[in-house]
Design a protein around this motif. Structure first.
Motif, short mmCIF file in Angstrom:
data_model
loop_
_atom_site.label_atom_id
_atom_site.label_comp_id
_atom_site.label_asym_id
_atom_site.label_seq_id
_atom_site.Cartn_x
_atom_site.Cartn_y
_atom_site.Cartn_z
N ALA A 1 -12.78 55.80 -16.24
CA ALA A 1 -13.03 57.18 -16.58
C ALA A 1 -13.94 57.37 -17.76
O ALA A 1 -15.11 58.30 -17.79
CB ALA A 1 -11.68 57.86 -16.59
N GLY B 1 -7.44 59.48 -5.69
CA GLY B 1 -7.92 59.27 -7.14
C GLY B 1 -6.74 59.03 -7.94
O GLY B 1 -5.55 58.81 -7.57
N ASP C 1 -11.30 61.87 -10.26
CA ASP C 1 -11.86 60.74 -9.45
C ASP C 1 -11.59 60.99 -7.83
O ASP C 1 -12.58 60.54 -7.04
CB ASP C 1 -10.66 59.56 -9.51
CG ASP C 1 -11.00 57.88 -8.80
OD1 ASP C 1 -12.04 58.00 -8.58
OD2 ASP C 1 -10.07 57.31 -8.53
N GLY D 1 -16.50 58.71 -7.65
CA GLY D 1 -15.64 59.00 -8.65
C GLY D 1 -15.52 58.21 -10.01
O GLY D 1 -16.55 57.96 -10.48
N THR D 2 -14.57 57.88 -10.43
CA THR D 2 -14.59 56.98 -11.62
C THR D 2 -15.04 55.63 -11.26
O THR D 2 -15.18 54.78 -12.26
CB THR D 2 -13.12 56.90 -12.44
OG1 THR D 2 -12.31 56.12 -11.48
CG2 THR D 2 -12.77 58.40 -12.62
#
Length: 339
Positions: A289, A40, A103, A330-331
């Motif tokens: 994000a 991440g 993430d 994740g992001t």
């Protein structure tokens, strides 16, 4: 579990000036958090006028590495609560860590964060593009170089109304005006009257956060909505802003990451406030994000990667007047240089 720290100097396309000062590049920290085959990424800009340095952020996160290692399988929210007592005086470091943990969490669960949060990204707000304080000629040049439907104009000079009137001659795009707390209440009220017919959407933090009487007067008499920025730093500030502002601009680095940022969005909604999330001068790591939050927002300022020459990552991108999401979990952020 492994944590790496990468620092970069993000080169701005143009000298960027606001009422706090000018800069040509922005140091930034990338936190690389790996566990069980997943990695991440988190980011926080080392912003001088907030007393933040890359070295300070790294030292802060290193101080909680044992806590991270012991609790790496927990949720980002649980890890945030465990590390916050140690990082509460360094929210930028807390943000970079929390972003990386989110993430990682999304990747472990095989979903983009917005899907994990039950959000639909089919209709999301478009970012503004920021025009820093400069000569009018240079500000016009920047607008011509980057045609965009929505500009944030940085102000805080003795000629702000004249600047906006001149810029308006060169574009029909919507303006958002950010004086970075440089106006008085009297100026702001008068300026709102002059600006209401110039396709200005709102005024962002025109007054010093300490000027509560001025903010009260402006809230009552402004002809344009007023959005808090410097007045809205941490979670407790959202409720404090409700009597004086029509909305709040939440900065993830200032509040400590996605975890408190989401709670601030929820609280603002409960109070009937408009919600914006803003950025510092950061790369696509941070923009990715912020991109996960877009379905929750009225406005967004996520032009950090658009303002730099040497973006260091792929992820959520903004171009052709749209937000483009990668097919990643994740992001969605992915560093160019290390994968």
């Amino acid at each position: 579990m492994k944590i790496d720290y990468k620092s970069f100097n993000l080169e701005l396309k143009n000298t960027f000036t606001i009422s706090h000062g000018s800069r040509d590049y922005q140091p930034t920290l990338i936190v690389v958090l790996s566990d069980s085959g997943y990695t991440g990424y988190g980011e926080a800009a080392a912003t001088v006028y907030y007393g933040v340095s890359v070295e300070k952020m790294i030292a802060s996160i290193r101080s909680v590495e044992p806590i991270i290692a012991e609790n790496i399988q927990k949720t980002p929210e649980e890890l945030w609560e465990l590390t916050f007592p140690h990082l509460k005086n360094d929210p930028f470091a807390q943000c970079a860590l929390d972003m990386a943990m989110h993430d990682l969490h999304g990747k472990r669960n095989g979903q983009p964060l917005y899907k994990m949060w039950g959000l639909d990204n089919s209709r999301v707000p478009l970012t503004n593009y920021t025009i820093g304080i400069d000569t009018v000629e240079n500000m016009v040049k920047k607008i011509r170089e980057f045609p965009w439907p929505l500009y944030k104009i940085k102000l805080g000079t003795d000629d702000d109304i004249a600047i906006v009137k001149e810029l308006r001659k060169h574009t029909d795009s919507i303006f958002r005006l950010d004086a970075n707390a440089a106006w008085t209440a009297e100026q702001a009220i008068g300026n709102s009257e002059a600006l209401k017919d110039l396709n200005v959407e709102f005024l962002e933090q025109p007054l010093n956060p300490k000027d509560t009487l001025g903010m009260e007067a402006l809230y009552k008499h402004s002809r344009l909505p007023v959005i808090a920025d410097e007045s809205c730093i941490v979670e407790a500030d959202v409720e404090k802003c409700a009597p004086y502002f029509h909305g709040v601009n939440i900065k993830l680095t200032k509040c400590g990451g996605l975890t408190p940022g989401r709670r601030m969005i929820k609280k603002a909604r409960e109070l009937g406030l408009k919600v914006m999330v803003g950025c510092m001068t950061e790369s696509t790591v941070s923009m990715s994000a912020i991109g996960q939050l877009l379905p929750m927002l009225d406005y967004v300022d996520m032009d950090g990667a658009l303002l730099i020459r040497n973006d260091i990552a792929d992820g959520v991108k903004v171009y052709d007047g749209k937000v483009h999401y990668p097919n990643r979990n994740g992001t969605g952020a992915k560093l160019f240089k290390f994968e």
